[in-house]
Design a protein around this motif. Structure first.
Motif, mmCIF file in Angstrom:
data_model
loop_
_atom_site.group_PDB
_atom_site.id
_atom_site.type_symbol
_atom_site.label_atom_id
_atom_site.label_comp_id
_atom_site.label_asym_id
_atom_site.label_seq_id
_atom_site.Cartn_x
_atom_site.Cartn_y
_atom_site.Cartn_z
ATOM 1 N N VAL A 141 9.221 5.696 4.845
ATOM 2 C CA VAL A 141 8.626 7.004 4.605
ATOM 3 C C VAL A 141 9.510 7.761 3.618
ATOM 4 C CG1 VAL A 141 9.750 7.957 6.684
ATOM 5 C CG2 VAL A 141 7.806 9.159 5.638
ATOM 6 N N LEU A 142 8.892 8.263 2.564
ATOM 7 C CA LEU A 142 9.591 9.037 1.536
ATOM 8 C C LEU A 142 9.116 10.478 1.620
ATOM 9 C CD1 LEU A 142 11.440 9.126 -1.002
ATOM 10 C CD2 LEU A 142 9.388 8.671 -2.359
ATOM 11 N N SER A 143 10.023 11.388 2.015
ATOM 12 C CA SER A 143 9.699 12.814 2.120
ATOM 13 C C SER A 143 10.578 13.597 1.163
ATOM 14 C CB SER A 143 9.929 13.308 3.549
ATOM 15 O OG SER A 143 8.822 13.044 4.366
ATOM 16 N N THR A 144 9.967 14.241 0.181
ATOM 17 C CA THR A 144 10.686 15.095 -0.758
ATOM 18 C C THR A 144 9.892 16.387 -0.904
ATOM 19 O OG1 THR A 144 9.559 14.447 -2.805
ATOM 20 C CG2 THR A 144 11.291 12.967 -2.001
ATOM 21 N N CYS A 145 10.392 17.280 -1.767
ATOM 22 C CA CYS A 145 9.646 18.517 -2.000
ATOM 23 C C CYS A 145 8.322 18.231 -2.704
ATOM 24 C CB CYS A 145 10.486 19.478 -2.826
ATOM 25 S SG CYS A 145 10.984 18.791 -4.415
ATOM 26 N N ASP A 146 8.240 17.120 -3.435
ATOM 27 C CA ASP A 146 7.034 16.781 -4.193
ATOM 28 C C ASP A 146 6.024 15.992 -3.381
ATOM 29 O OD1 ASP A 146 8.193 17.939 -6.370
ATOM 30 O OD2 ASP A 146 8.676 16.070 -7.401
ATOM 31 N N ARG A 147 6.484 15.209 -2.402
ATOM 32 C CA ARG A 147 5.585 14.230 -1.787
ATOM 33 C C ARG A 147 6.031 13.837 -0.383
ATOM 34 N NH1 ARG A 147 4.744 10.935 -5.639
ATOM 35 N NH2 ARG A 147 6.012 12.090 -7.132
ATOM 36 N N VAL A 148 5.068 13.389 0.406
ATOM 37 C CA VAL A 148 5.323 12.681 1.661
ATOM 38 C C VAL A 148 4.468 11.422 1.581
ATOM 39 C CG1 VAL A 148 5.184 12.694 4.169
ATOM 40 C CG2 VAL A 148 5.734 14.808 2.951
ATOM 41 N N GLU A 149 5.126 10.266 1.490
ATOM 42 C CA GLU A 149 4.412 9.005 1.301
ATOM 43 C C GLU A 149 4.958 7.939 2.233
ATOM 44 O OE1 GLU A 149 3.396 9.327 -3.505
ATOM 45 O OE2 GLU A 149 4.906 7.900 -2.810
ATOM 46 N N VAL A 150 4.083 7.024 2.625
ATOM 47 C CA VAL A 150 4.495 5.814 3.335
ATOM 48 C C VAL A 150 4.231 4.642 2.400
ATOM 49 C CG1 VAL A 150 4.050 4.278 5.276
ATOM 50 C CG2 VAL A 150 4.069 6.760 5.628
ATOM 51 N N ALA A 187 17.780 6.460 0.030
ATOM 52 C CA ALA A 187 18.010 6.939 1.396
ATOM 53 C C ALA A 187 16.860 6.525 2.317
ATOM 54 C CB ALA A 187 18.157 8.462 1.388
ATOM 55 N N ALA A 188 15.619 6.606 1.817
ATOM 56 C CA ALA A 188 14.465 6.172 2.605
ATOM 57 C C ALA A 188 14.535 4.673 2.903
ATOM 58 C CB ALA A 188 13.171 6.503 1.853
ATOM 59 N N HIS A 189 15.031 3.913 1.932
ATOM 60 C CA HIS A 189 15.213 2.465 2.107
ATOM 61 C C HIS A 189 16.215 2.192 3.224
ATOM 62 C CE1 HIS A 189 16.509 -1.584 0.100
ATOM 63 N NE2 HIS A 189 15.737 -1.779 1.137
ATOM 64 N N SER A 220 0.847 -1.193 0.000
ATOM 65 C CA SER A 220 0.000 0.000 0.000
ATOM 66 C C SER A 220 0.881 1.241 0.000
ATOM 67 C CB SER A 220 -0.922 0.029 1.226
ATOM 68 O OG SER A 220 -1.883 -1.004 1.160
ATOM 69 N N VAL A 221 0.421 2.263 -0.697
ATOM 70 C CA VAL A 221 1.060 3.579 -0.681
ATOM 71 C C VAL A 221 0.025 4.571 -0.173
ATOM 72 C CG1 VAL A 221 2.041 5.434 -2.070
ATOM 73 C CG2 VAL A 221 2.632 3.064 -2.595
ATOM 74 N N ILE A 222 0.365 5.277 0.897
ATOM 75 C CA ILE A 222 -0.523 6.293 1.459
ATOM 76 C C ILE A 222 0.269 7.580 1.586
ATOM 77 C CG2 ILE A 222 -1.997 6.959 3.396
ATOM 78 C CD1 ILE A 222 -1.021 3.392 3.384
ATOM 79 N N GLY A 223 -0.264 8.688 1.074
ATOM 80 C CA GLY A 223 0.495 9.920 1.187
ATOM 81 C C GLY A 223 -0.161 11.107 0.523
ATOM 82 N N ALA A 224 0.637 12.172 0.386
ATOM 83 C CA ALA A 224 0.205 13.408 -0.255
ATOM 84 C C ALA A 224 1.327 13.859 -1.182
ATOM 85 C CB ALA A 224 -0.075 14.482 0.792
ATOM 86 N N ASN A 225 0.951 14.346 -2.373
ATOM 87 C CA ASN A 225 1.973 14.846 -3.287
ATOM 88 C C ASN A 225 1.566 16.183 -3.871
ATOM 89 O OD1 ASN A 225 0.121 14.266 -5.309
ATOM 90 N ND2 ASN A 225 1.272 12.539 -6.147
#
Length: 416
Positions: free
Chosen positions: A52-61, A129-131, A11-16
């Motif tokens: 958790v992947l946090s970038t300028c475009d998105r924050v996703e789990v 890096a998130a990995h 599952s991918v849950i987040g905001a972009n």
């Protein structure tokens, strides 16, 4: 292919940048220092495989869990707590992908096909890096790890077999050349990076590689500016002092992406007056643009957006769109290959059990007839076929399932 076997529990849950404002994404942003605690919170809630992947475009789990609804609830609560609101307040700005759709999304993000600027090179490093952070936090299990390895392989293939990555690099190189044409030796120049979007960072990196003397960094959120300044070895300036520091910049790279104008013609006029009309080169890498178009009419200001730089760097937008189409074709191929491989792996435990069962029968028969290979093999054959034969007779007597079983049997042993 049956989705029961082929689809990962992903599952991918987040905001972009499509679903949520920059202001919300800034509030949701999970920096490296906070990632371990954030992932620990998810693990304590029962989500044992997540990054958790946090970038300028998105924050996703990205998470592997048997219950996608439970995963969404846990992630929604964790993200809402960062903003200080109830989870329901985020429901309209968060999205969720499951199974094959989630896999396709992960592959697309890692290959930079879901970025604001398609092909930008930073996101692959951000996913890696998130990995690493997930592994260090103990939340990257075998299910998530195999998905990420597939995503990395897909990204490598796309960059090797298409020109998708050449566009952003060429655009940044064009910006550097324009700055050199205007200011000459960049070692005597100062650049101001406004905002933390990836394309702006790429242009700033290219300016530094070309010998830029000094880099100033500012952003609406101070922590983002500090992280970027540390990465680029620049100096942080407060966003509230933008009007004052603007006059110090020979090159301005605007990369905020708030859908609001950050740099106005009036601000540029005032800065150029302080500079005694010494020219300024302005790169608007925001999507949508951060710089008021009227800046083009300000004497001494040279404004270029991404489309302008693309015209300088490439044969035209068509070449990038063609590369993107080719990249998506490769991605679909990689997703299908991954799902097919996963489906095949599902059968492995049953194959191992069958082999162990047959080996055990073989050992027993050889122990009973050590001196007579003919008797041993006949007995082995009878024992191997006894249970399947009885089961087939029973199923045939019942009726409805026999046709499917016979078809499977003939396919399994290649009887036709």
């Amino acid at each position: 292919m049956s989705p029961t076997f082929a689809t990962p529990r992903l599952s991918v849950i987040g905001a972009n940048h499509r679903s949520a404002s920059l202001s919300l994404r800034d509030q949701l942003f999970v920096d490296d220092g906070a990632a371990a605690e954030f992932l620990g919170e998810l693990r304590r809630g029962g989500l044992h495989e997540a990054l958790v992947l946090s970038t300028c475009d998105r924050v996703e789990v990205w998470a592997s869990h048997a219950d996608a609804d439970a995963a969404q609830s846990l992630v929604g609560q964790a993200l809402a707590s960062r903003v200080g609101v109830a989870p329901a307040a985020l429901s309209g700005q968060l999205y969720r992908h499951d199974g094959a759709a989630a896999l396709r999304h992960v592959f697309a993000v890692t290959a930079s096909l879901d970025s604001l600027v398609i092909g930008e090179p930073h996101v692959l490093g951000q996913v890696k890096a998130a990995h690493r952070l997930a592994r260090d936090s103990g939340t990257c299990g075998p299910e998530l790890d195999v998905v990420l390895q597939g995503a990395f392989a897909c990204a490598k293939r796309i960059r090797t077999e298409t020109q998708i990555g050449e566009g952003p690099v060429s655009i940044a190189a064009a910006a550097v050349q324009m700055a050199k044409d205007l200011h000459g030796d960049l070692s005597r120049s100062t650049a101001l990076l406004i905002g933390a979007a990836d394309m702006g960072e790429l242009v700033a990196e290219s300016l530094l590689s070309a010998g830029l003397g000094r880099l100033l960094v500012t952003a609406p959120r101070a922590s983002r500016a500090e992280a970027l300044a540390t990465s680029l070895n620049g100096n942080v300036v407060g966003f509230e002092t933008l009007r004052d520091v603007l006059a110090d910049a020979d090159v301005v790279v605007c990369s905020v992406g708030t859908r609001n104008i950050t740099l106005t013609a009036e601000m540029m006029t005032a800065a150029l007056k302080k500079r005694r009309r010494k020219p300024m080169f302005v790169v608007d890498s925001g999507i949508p643009g951060d710089v008021e178009p009227a800046v083009n009419r300000v004497d001494g200001a040279f404004l270029y957006d991404l489309a302008d730089l693309e015209k300088v760097a490439l044969e035209g937008r068509a070449s990038r769109e063609q590369a993107a189409r080719a990249a998506w074709g490769l991605l679909e191929d990689e997703v299908a290959h991954f799902l097919k491989g996963r489906a095949a792996r599902v059968a492995v435990p049953a194959i191992v059990s069958l082999r162990e069962h047959c080996e055990a029968m073989r050992d027993a028969v050889l122990a009973e007839h050590p001196a007579s290979p003919e008797d041993a093999t006949r007995l082995l054959l009878n024992r191997l076929l006894h249970a399947p034969t009885e089961t087939m007779k029973a199923v045939a007597a019942e009726g409805p399932e026999w046709q499917a079983m016979e078809k499977t049997l003939r396919k399994l042993f290649r009887l036709d």
